[in-house]
Design an enzyme around this catalytic site. Structure first.
Site, PDB file in Angstrom:
ATOM      1  N   TYR A  78       2.855  19.608 -13.462  1.00  0.00           N
ATOM      2  CA  TYR A  78       2.998  19.634 -12.000  1.00  0.00           C
ATOM      3  C   TYR A  78       3.839  20.835 -11.603  1.00  0.00           C
ATOM      4  O   TYR A  78       4.536  21.427 -12.421  1.00  0.00           O
ATOM      5  CB  TYR A  78       3.620  18.334 -11.480  1.00  0.00           C
ATOM      6  N   CYS A  79       3.773  21.189 -10.310  1.00  0.00           N
ATOM      7  CA  CYS A  79       4.598  22.290  -9.813  1.00  0.00           C
ATOM      8  C   CYS A  79       5.148  21.967  -8.434  1.00  0.00           C
ATOM      9  O   CYS A  79       5.855  20.963  -8.293  1.00  0.00           O
ATOM     10  CB  CYS A  79       3.838  23.626  -9.860  1.00  0.00           C
ATOM     11  N   ARG A  80       4.810  22.739  -7.413  1.00  0.00           N
ATOM     12  CA  ARG A  80       5.454  22.566  -6.104  1.00  0.00           C
ATOM     13  C   ARG A  80       4.697  21.683  -5.126  1.00  0.00           C
ATOM     14  O   ARG A  80       5.148  21.485  -4.002  1.00  0.00           O
ATOM     15  CB  ARG A  80       5.676  23.938  -5.459  1.00  0.00           C
ATOM     16  N   CYS A  84       0.185  24.540  -4.669  1.00  0.00           N
ATOM     17  CA  CYS A  84       0.736  25.353  -5.754  1.00  0.00           C
ATOM     18  C   CYS A  84      -0.272  25.436  -6.907  1.00  0.00           C
ATOM     19  O   CYS A  84      -0.818  24.418  -7.333  1.00  0.00           O
ATOM     20  CB  CYS A  84       2.046  24.748  -6.242  1.00  0.00           C
TER      21      CYS A  84
END
Length: 219
Positions: free
Chosen positions: A177-179, A183
């Protein structure tokens, strides 16, 4: 002040928020700042605009009390004024997704990944991570992970991922996962992992989505 005048004054104050948010770049600034405080220079680089324009957008957000700044040496550093500001961004995006066909079409092009997990999988995913059945990796920069991250997640910044592949298991699924939904760092991470023979997929959540769902973060 009569009732009509008072109501108008109250709506005017609420409208200040709407005016401050009426810019794509300001919404993007809020998303970046939801990951942790950043300097004006760093924000300008991430948004692909010059520092003067970045400062102007930050001024508008500051006047609406959505962000606040402090001086650190010769740099100005900004942060959100509260977690509720990050949640507001998530809620606004959810309303856009529910009502705007143009948003839905553009979003479908961005996230054309059928392996994406649904929000209903959040608690199940964390239970699996706690038991060691899956490995959750946070591919944002390390300082964002240090500010807050999903429970049981490991920090593996995207620019370090290739060098750290040996530390990841191939007998368990890796979830990146990221932002948040816009993202693409997690997409890049999944593509790299799969090319190297790992079982990998991503979730659209970031820390803001987690907060909006009322779930706890780790720090």
């Amino acid at each position: 002040m009569n009732e009509r005048t008072l109501k108008s004054a109250l709506y005017e104050q609420v409208a200040r928020m709407g005016k401050a948010l009426a810019s794509p770049k300001r919404l993007e600034l809020l998303e970046v700042l939801a990951q942790g405080e950043q300097s004006v220079d760093a924000l300008a680089q991430q948004l692909g605009i010059d520092m003067k324009l970045t400062s102007a957008h930050l001024k508008a957000l500051r006047e609406a009390r959505l962000v606040e700044g402090r001086r650190e040496g010769k740099f100005m550093v900004y942060r959100l004024t509260g977690a509720d500001v990050a949640v507001l961004g998530v809620q606004l995006r959810a309303v856009a997704e529910a009502h705007l066909l143009e948003f839905q079409r553009a979003f479908a092009q961005l996230v054309n990944t059928p392996e994406r997990l649904t929000p209903l999988d959040r608690k199940t995913l964390m239970a699996q991570a706690r038991r060691g059945e899956v490995v959750v990796i946070d591919v944002r920069p390390a300082h964002e992970y240090d500010t807050a991250h999903l429970p049981h997640a490991r920090s593996v910044p995207l620019d370090e991922l290739r060098q750290r592949l040996a530390a990841l298991p191939k007998d368990r699924e890796i979830v990146a996962y990221c932002r948040g939904p816009f993202c693409l760092m997690s997409d890049e991470a999944v593509a790299l992992l799969r090319a190297e023979g790992f079982q990998a997929r991503k979730i659209s959540d970031g820390v803001s989505e987690w907060q909006a769902a009322g779930l706890a973060l780790a720090a």
